[in-house]
Design an enzyme around this catalytic site. Structure first.
Site, PDB file in Angstrom:
ATOM      1  N   TYR A 108       7.232  10.532   0.692  1.00 11.76           N
ATOM      2  CA  TYR A 108       6.807   9.256   0.218  1.00 11.76           C
ATOM      3  C   TYR A 108       7.617   8.201  -0.372  1.00 11.76           C
ATOM      4  O   TYR A 108       8.819   8.801  -1.238  1.00 11.76           O
ATOM      5  CB  TYR A 108       5.588   9.549  -0.971  1.00 11.76           C
ATOM      6  CG  TYR A 108       5.137   8.320  -1.688  1.00 11.76           C
ATOM      7  CD1 TYR A 108       3.769   7.723  -1.120  1.00 11.76           C
ATOM      8  CD2 TYR A 108       5.630   7.595  -2.675  1.00 11.76           C
ATOM      9  CE1 TYR A 108       3.194   6.781  -1.638  1.00 11.76           C
ATOM     10  CE2 TYR A 108       5.108   6.456  -3.257  1.00 11.76           C
ATOM     11  CZ  TYR A 108       3.919   5.977  -2.687  1.00 11.76           C
ATOM     12  OH  TYR A 108       3.769   5.043  -3.377  1.00 11.76           O
ATOM     13  N   GLU A 196       4.935   0.252   0.751  1.00 14.49           N
ATOM     14  CA  GLU A 196       4.695   1.562   0.791  1.00 14.49           C
ATOM     15  C   GLU A 196       5.032   2.064   1.890  1.00 14.49           C
ATOM     16  O   GLU A 196       4.234   1.654   2.933  1.00 14.49           O
ATOM     17  CB  GLU A 196       3.376   1.872   0.265  1.00 14.49           C
ATOM     18  CG  GLU A 196       3.069   3.192   0.014  1.00 14.49           C
ATOM     19  CD  GLU A 196       1.352   3.357  -0.832  1.00 14.49           C
ATOM     20  OE1 GLU A 196       0.637   3.087  -0.185  1.00 14.49           O
ATOM     21  OE2 GLU A 196       1.419   3.987  -1.762  1.00 14.49           O
TER      22      GLU A 196
END
Ligand code: GDP
Ligand code: MN
Length: 393
Positions: A108, A196
């Site tokens: 992530y 993101e």
């Protein structure tokens, strides 16, 4: 402003962040042709302004062009419902057909603006692919935060630190650090509020690529990114929020509230939401009609409030300075008559032409209760609500 995954990936590519090769398709036939061009196993991904597509059937790995066509057929023209959308979902008008990736590890990586510190912050975790909120809650020690500096940017040693924290294979360290630096540059140069990558994957060949991409652009900076402003897709937005945006009204729909709030000024709107809570109720929306609202905008604001089925009572709180109370009152009366809305209203008006405004409302025949001020409005609201609910609240 939110943009689609395929648009975000175009930007990533321009900034040197590797992404799988992909082609956008609007019809099943185009998806088939795209799969043929890419060859082999591909993934078909619904293009919507929402995450959680994987679990909702919006991401399909297929092994032939015919299957890609079928997957696209099943997605296009439907509304995809994910945990990030409302129950009605968002329309799928395009799919992205991308080369499938052999995943060894899902990581992530994101960048947001930390409002308290006033700097961009890189957030990284080895726990990619799942909801980051869940990681933050259950295993917060696996989330790393590294602050950038508005003047210096993100130092190369910070980028290397993050690559090390992400525990990528030694052969991919240097490329990952470069990817992080490039992502940071992308974030700053495009005035993003969020970038993101979830998941950022390590492939079986030990390459690091962005498998998914989400970019939010800061609305107030769009004027200096004319090319990016063109990526706006109004179809993906909440219908009422879209209407509000085009009328230049600051409106945010809130879940579960019954009190429609119509206020001038963002600060007063916040205070009005507070007193609504204090009166034992929940606001249905945040709405700032702005300082110099004309009658058309007031009317549209009122229509937007009453279009929300959850609204049972309207609280108008006006501190008229540049805005005039009589103009607002007339706008409300016009829109109420036009829409046939019979919802009760609690109205507090002070400032310019407040007297005239009150007269217009009193003579309108609508169900209006005047309140002297903010505190009075809360009391009146409380009385009204307890009356409506037989004393309980
Ligand atoms: P999201 O659910 O909307 O966030 O969509 P993502 O693009 O993140 O995809 C969801 C999940 O599908 C990822 O976490 C991967 O596990 C899987 N996935 C997506 N693309 C590929 C691919 O090319 N190959 C494989 N094996 N899995 C993929
Ligand atoms: Mn994702």
């Amino acid at each position: 402003m939110n943009i689609h995954e395929y648009q975000a990936k175009d930007i990533l590519e321009r900034f040197g962040v590797p992404v799988p090769k992909g082609i956008v398709a609007s019809t099943p036939g185009e998806a088939k042709a795209a799969a043929e061009e890419l060859g082999g196993t591909v993934v078909v991904k619904a293009q919507v302004h929402a995450g959680g597509r994987g679990k909702a059937g919006g991401v399909k790995v297929v092994s032939s062009a015919d299957e890609a066509e079928q997957a696209a057929e099943a997605m296009l023209g439907t509304n995809l419902v994910t945990h990030q959308t409302g129950p009605q979902g968002v329309p799928v008008r395009k799919v992205m057909v991308a080369e499938a990736t052999d995943i060894a590890d899902e990581l992530y990586l994101s960048i947001i603006v930390d409002g308290d510190a006033g700097v961009p912050v890189v957030i990284a975790s080895t726990e990619g692919g799942m909801d980051i909120e869940e990681v933050a809650e259950k295993t917060p020690d696996r989330l790393f935060r590294v602050a950038g500096d508005p003047l210096i940017g993100l130092s190369p040693y910070h980028a290397r630190d993050i690559a090390a924290l992400l525990n990528v294979p030694a052969s991919a360290r240097r490329a990952t650090a470069a990817l992080i630096s490039n992502l940071y540059r992308l974030f700053v140069e495009n005035d993003c509020s969020l970038v993101e990558i979830n998941p950022l994957v390590v492939t079986k060949d030990e390459e690091v690529i962005a498998l998914d991409a989400k970019i939010n652009l800061e609305d107030d900076a769009l004027f200096r990114h004319k090319d990016l402003a063109g990526l706006h897709d109004p179809e993906q937005e909440d219908e009422l929020e879209r209407r509000a945006r085009s009328a230049d009204l600051a409106y945010v729909k809130l879940d579960g509230g019954k009190v429609g709030c119509m206020v001038n000024g963002a600060g007063l709107a916040m205070a009005t939401m507070d007193i609504t809570k204090w009166a034992g109720a929940d606001p249905a929306n945040f709405l700032d009609i702005g300082g110099s609202a004309d009658q058309d905008r007031i009317e549209e604001a009122f229509r937007i409030i009453v279009s929300d089925d959850e609204v049972e009572i309207i609280l108008v709180n006006l501190f008229a300075g540049i805005a005039r109370s009589d103009v607002v009152a007339q706008g409300i009366v016009n829109a109420a008559k036009e829409t046939g809305a019979t919802l009760p209203m609690v109205v507090a008006m002070r400032g310019t032409n407040a007297e005239e405004g009150r007269n217009i409302l009193n003579e309108s025949g609508l169900d209006i209760t005047a309140a002297p001020d903010l505190a009075g409005a809360a009391e009146t609201l409380r009385d009204k609500l307890s009356g409506a609910k037989g004393g309980a609240r």
